[in-house]
Design a protein around this motif. Structure first.
Motif, mmCIF file in Angstrom:
data_model
loop_
_atom_site.group_PDB
_atom_site.id
_atom_site.type_symbol
_atom_site.label_atom_id
_atom_site.label_comp_id
_atom_site.label_asym_id
_atom_site.label_seq_id
_atom_site.Cartn_x
_atom_site.Cartn_y
_atom_site.Cartn_z
ATOM 1 N N ARG A 1 47.441 67.556 38.571
ATOM 2 C CA ARG A 1 47.967 68.521 37.587
ATOM 3 C C ARG A 1 47.774 67.990 36.175
ATOM 4 O O ARG A 1 47.375 68.723 35.269
ATOM 5 C CB ARG A 1 49.436 68.809 37.849
ATOM 6 C CG ARG A 1 49.700 69.796 38.957
ATOM 7 C CD ARG A 1 51.153 70.269 38.972
ATOM 8 N NE ARG A 1 52.117 69.191 39.004
ATOM 9 C CZ ARG A 1 52.568 68.593 40.098
ATOM 10 N NH1 ARG A 1 52.123 68.968 41.282
ATOM 11 N NH2 ARG A 1 53.456 67.612 40.024
ATOM 12 N N HIS A 2 48.054 66.700 35.983
ATOM 13 C CA HIS A 2 47.907 66.077 34.673
ATOM 14 C C HIS A 2 46.444 66.115 34.223
ATOM 15 O O HIS A 2 46.141 66.469 33.080
ATOM 16 C CB HIS A 2 48.433 64.636 34.721
ATOM 17 C CG HIS A 2 48.293 63.900 33.441
ATOM 18 N ND1 HIS A 2 49.039 64.197 32.328
ATOM 19 C CD2 HIS A 2 47.472 62.870 33.094
ATOM 20 C CE1 HIS A 2 48.690 63.395 31.337
ATOM 21 N NE2 HIS A 2 47.742 62.580 31.780
ATOM 22 N N THR A 3 45.539 65.758 35.129
ATOM 23 C CA THR A 3 44.109 65.776 34.811
ATOM 24 C C THR A 3 43.653 67.190 34.477
ATOM 25 O O THR A 3 42.907 67.406 33.513
ATOM 26 C CB THR A 3 43.291 65.221 35.997
ATOM 27 O OG1 THR A 3 43.730 63.890 36.262
ATOM 28 C CG2 THR A 3 41.811 65.226 35.704
ATOM 29 N N ALA B 1 52.519 61.935 44.153
ATOM 30 C CA ALA B 1 51.885 61.244 43.032
ATOM 31 C C ALA B 1 50.457 61.749 42.824
ATOM 32 O O ALA B 1 50.022 61.959 41.687
ATOM 33 C CB ALA B 1 51.894 59.735 43.271
ATOM 34 N N THR B 2 49.720 61.969 43.891
ATOM 35 C CA THR B 2 48.354 62.479 43.795
ATOM 36 C C THR B 2 48.337 63.879 43.192
ATOM 37 O O THR B 2 47.520 64.184 42.313
ATOM 38 C CB THR B 2 47.677 62.485 45.179
ATOM 39 O OG1 THR B 2 47.666 61.152 45.687
ATOM 40 C CG2 THR B 2 46.267 63.023 45.105
ATOM 41 N N GLU B 3 49.251 64.729 43.645
ATOM 42 C CA GLU B 3 49.334 66.089 43.109
ATOM 43 C C GLU B 3 49.707 66.075 41.630
ATOM 44 O O GLU B 3 49.144 66.835 40.833
ATOM 45 C CB GLU B 3 50.336 66.916 43.909
ATOM 46 C CG GLU B 3 49.839 67.255 45.300
ATOM 47 C CD GLU B 3 50.903 67.929 46.150
ATOM 48 O OE1 GLU B 3 52.071 68.021 45.726
ATOM 49 O OE2 GLU B 3 50.548 68.375 47.263
ATOM 50 N N MET C 1 43.434 71.357 27.882
ATOM 51 C CA MET C 1 43.706 71.081 26.469
ATOM 52 C C MET C 1 42.436 70.674 25.733
ATOM 53 O O MET C 1 42.235 71.052 24.585
ATOM 54 C CB MET C 1 44.780 69.988 26.335
ATOM 55 C CG MET C 1 46.164 70.444 26.739
ATOM 56 S SD MET C 1 46.764 71.836 25.749
ATOM 57 C CE MET C 1 46.872 71.070 24.152
ATOM 58 N N ARG C 2 41.585 69.903 26.393
ATOM 59 C CA ARG C 2 40.328 69.487 25.775
ATOM 60 C C ARG C 2 39.439 70.700 25.491
ATOM 61 O O ARG C 2 38.852 70.828 24.427
ATOM 62 C CB ARG C 2 39.581 68.507 26.683
ATOM 63 C CG ARG C 2 38.307 67.933 26.040
ATOM 64 C CD ARG C 2 37.475 67.134 27.025
ATOM 65 N NE ARG C 2 36.924 67.949 28.091
ATOM 66 C CZ ARG C 2 35.876 68.782 27.953
ATOM 67 N NH1 ARG C 2 35.298 68.930 26.790
ATOM 68 N NH2 ARG C 2 35.436 69.473 28.981
#
Length: 157
Positions: free
Chosen positions: A18-20, A12-14, A26-27
């Motif tokens: 990755r999402h962050t 979950a942390t990984e 993208m930003r």
């Protein structure tokens, strides 16, 4: 059971990292297609200003064109787009420059250096090349100057 829970927490942390990371990418680079499409607009505004300078158009028209070009450049810079005009004599770098033509060596020029800029290059956040600078490159053999004392040394033999 405890090891399975620990593995789930790690996964979950990984996934969150990755999402962050993807959101940050993208930003920073999500506007790349828009920025890339505005590069020719900058070229056209530059060409317009160049053609109006020295012509017999009203001064207000030239001033308006210059202000439009400058405000477009400033808006792009606020979003991480940088213009790059390599100076004459800069070492040709194929990762930053695109050779459009070659020029014979002139006084003081070195082969493999920029002779002139046809179109400037643009980058996004300093790392993504939107367009390489389109340049002319000096080619030919560098003139070797004999050492100043070369002729004097051979005369005494």
């Amino acid at each position: 059971h405890a090891s399975a829970m620990a593995a789930l927490r790690i996964a979950a942390t990984e996934a969150q990292q990755r999402h962050t990371s993807e959101l940050e990418r993208m930003r920073r680079f999500g506007a790349e297609p828009l920025a890339r499409s505005l590069v020719p607009v900058c070229d056209n505004l530059q060409a317009l200003c160049g053609s109006l300078e020295g012509s017999e158009v009203p001064a207000a028209l030239l001033e308006g064109a210059v202000l439009t070009r400058e405000s477009m450049q400033a808006a792009l810079e606020r979003h991480g787009v940088e213009r790059h005009d390599p100076p004459a004599g800069a070492r040709f770098d194929p990762s930053l420059h695109e050779a459009m033509f070659t020029a014979p060596l002139s006084d003081g020029a070195a082969p493999g250096t920029v002779s002139s800029v046809f179109r400037p290059g643009y980058t996004l956040h300093g790392s993504h090349i939107l367009r390489a600078a389109q340049v002319g490159v000096f080619v030919g053999e560098a003139q070797q100057q004999p050492p100043p004392d070369a002729d004097a040394e051979g005369e005494g033999e």
